[in-house]
Design a protein around this motif. Structure first.
Motif, PDB file in Angstrom:
ATOM      1  N   TYR A  92       0.837  -1.199   0.000  1.00  0.00           N
ATOM      2  CA  TYR A  92       0.000   0.000   0.000  1.00  0.00           C
ATOM      3  C   TYR A  92       0.868   1.244   0.000  1.00  0.00           C
ATOM      4  O   TYR A  92       2.017   1.218   0.427  1.00  0.00           O
ATOM      5  CB  TYR A  92      -0.871   0.060   1.262  1.00  0.00           C
ATOM      6  N   LEU A 141     -13.336   6.640  -7.752  1.00  0.00           N
ATOM      7  CA  LEU A 141     -12.012   6.029  -7.872  1.00  0.00           C
ATOM      8  C   LEU A 141     -11.440   6.388  -9.238  1.00  0.00           C
ATOM      9  O   LEU A 141     -12.165   6.431 -10.239  1.00  0.00           O
ATOM     10  CB  LEU A 141     -12.107   4.517  -7.719  1.00  0.00           C
ATOM     11  N   VAL A 168      -3.193   0.513  -8.008  1.00  0.00           N
ATOM     12  CA  VAL A 168      -4.615   0.737  -8.269  1.00  0.00           C
ATOM     13  C   VAL A 168      -5.159   1.648  -7.173  1.00  0.00           C
ATOM     14  O   VAL A 168      -4.937   1.406  -5.985  1.00  0.00           O
ATOM     15  CB  VAL A 168      -5.383  -0.614  -8.270  1.00  0.00           C
ATOM     16  N   TYR A 224      -7.756   2.304  -4.916  1.00  0.00           N
ATOM     17  CA  TYR A 224      -8.758   1.345  -4.455  1.00  0.00           C
ATOM     18  C   TYR A 224      -9.753   1.903  -3.448  1.00  0.00           C
ATOM     19  O   TYR A 224     -10.758   1.251  -3.139  1.00  0.00           O
ATOM     20  CB  TYR A 224      -8.073   0.108  -3.855  1.00  0.00           C
ATOM     21  N   CYS A 225      -9.514   3.088  -2.906  1.00  0.00           N
ATOM     22  CA  CYS A 225     -10.387   3.574  -1.846  1.00  0.00           C
ATOM     23  C   CYS A 225     -10.334   5.097  -1.795  1.00  0.00           C
ATOM     24  O   CYS A 225      -9.278   5.688  -1.997  1.00  0.00           O
ATOM     25  CB  CYS A 225      -9.936   2.986  -0.505  1.00  0.00           C
ATOM     26  N   ARG A 266      -3.078   0.485  -3.803  1.00  0.00           N
ATOM     27  CA  ARG A 266      -2.552  -0.831  -3.419  1.00  0.00           C
ATOM     28  C   ARG A 266      -2.202  -1.605  -4.680  1.00  0.00           C
ATOM     29  O   ARG A 266      -2.652  -1.289  -5.782  1.00  0.00           O
ATOM     30  CB  ARG A 266      -3.556  -1.609  -2.574  1.00  0.00           C
ATOM     31  N   ARG A 267      -1.370  -2.620  -4.471  1.00  0.00           N
ATOM     32  CA  ARG A 267      -1.064  -3.589  -5.516  1.00  0.00           C
ATOM     33  C   ARG A 267      -0.681  -4.884  -4.817  1.00  0.00           C
ATOM     34  O   ARG A 267      -0.186  -4.885  -3.680  1.00  0.00           O
ATOM     35  CB  ARG A 267       0.036  -3.104  -6.454  1.00  0.00           C
ATOM     36  N   ASP A 313      -6.250  -6.726 -11.947  1.00  0.00           N
ATOM     37  CA  ASP A 313      -7.532  -6.104 -12.279  1.00  0.00           C
ATOM     38  C   ASP A 313      -7.466  -4.623 -11.897  1.00  0.00           C
ATOM     39  O   ASP A 313      -7.239  -4.312 -10.729  1.00  0.00           O
ATOM     40  CB  ASP A 313      -8.659  -6.802 -11.518  1.00  0.00           C
ATOM     41  N   THR A 345      -9.668  -2.462 -11.408  1.00  0.00           N
ATOM     42  CA  THR A 345     -10.711  -1.938 -10.506  1.00  0.00           C
ATOM     43  C   THR A 345     -10.596  -2.469  -9.093  1.00  0.00           C
ATOM     44  O   THR A 345     -11.000  -1.796  -8.161  1.00  0.00           O
ATOM     45  CB  THR A 345     -12.113  -2.244 -11.058  1.00  0.00           C
ATOM     46  N   THR A 346     -10.052  -3.669  -8.927  1.00  0.00           N
ATOM     47  CA  THR A 346      -9.977  -4.262  -7.593  1.00  0.00           C
ATOM     48  C   THR A 346      -8.553  -4.332  -7.039  1.00  0.00           C
ATOM     49  O   THR A 346      -8.361  -4.412  -5.824  1.00  0.00           O
ATOM     50  CB  THR A 346     -10.544  -5.696  -7.585  1.00  0.00           C
ATOM     51  N   GLY A 347      -7.574  -4.372  -7.930  1.00  0.00           N
ATOM     52  CA  GLY A 347      -6.195  -4.541  -7.495  1.00  0.00           C
ATOM     53  C   GLY A 347      -5.835  -5.986  -7.244  1.00  0.00           C
ATOM     54  O   GLY A 347      -4.719  -6.268  -6.790  1.00  0.00           O
ATOM     55  N   HIS A 348      -6.723  -6.914  -7.547  1.00  0.00           N
ATOM     56  CA  HIS A 348      -6.429  -8.339  -7.361  1.00  0.00           C
ATOM     57  C   HIS A 348      -5.834  -8.919  -8.631  1.00  0.00           C
ATOM     58  O   HIS A 348      -6.078  -8.434  -9.744  1.00  0.00           O
ATOM     59  CB  HIS A 348      -7.717  -9.106  -7.020  1.00  0.00           C
TER      60      HIS A 348
END
Length: 95
Positions: A18, A36, A54, A56-57, A69-70, A87, A89-92
């Protein structure tokens, strides 16, 4: 413009790396509240960081602070994790 942006050190949990980025308030005023930002949007504001991050929040009390985060293990040059994409949008990691 980019020299006015403040970057935190990176910090981690078991899954993600993060960091937060503090925009000058005169730049943050142009943001849509609660939205976002896609990578092209935050880079367009002058945020400069390696690949894979990304947004993310949204930190509602302080919307000029962007939270990124990544996944741990992200290659900062390619933005991939073990050859797999993240991804946006989610960072996953996309399976």
């Amino acid at each position: 413009m980019a020299h006015e942006i403040d970057y935190s050190d990176k910090y981690c949990d078991d899954n993600f790396e993060y960091r937060h980025v503090i925009l000058p308030k005169h730049i943050a005023k142009s943001l849509t509240k609660g939205k976002l930002l896609a990578e092209a949007e935050w880079r367009g504001l002058g945020v400069q960081q390696s690949r894979g991050w990304v947004h993310y929040c949204v930190h509602k009390p302080e919307p000029h602070i962007l939270l990124f985060r990544r996944p741990r293990g992200t290659d900062p040059q390619t933005g991939l994790v073990n050859g797999k994409a993240i991804d946006p949008t989610t960072g996953h990691v996309v399976q």
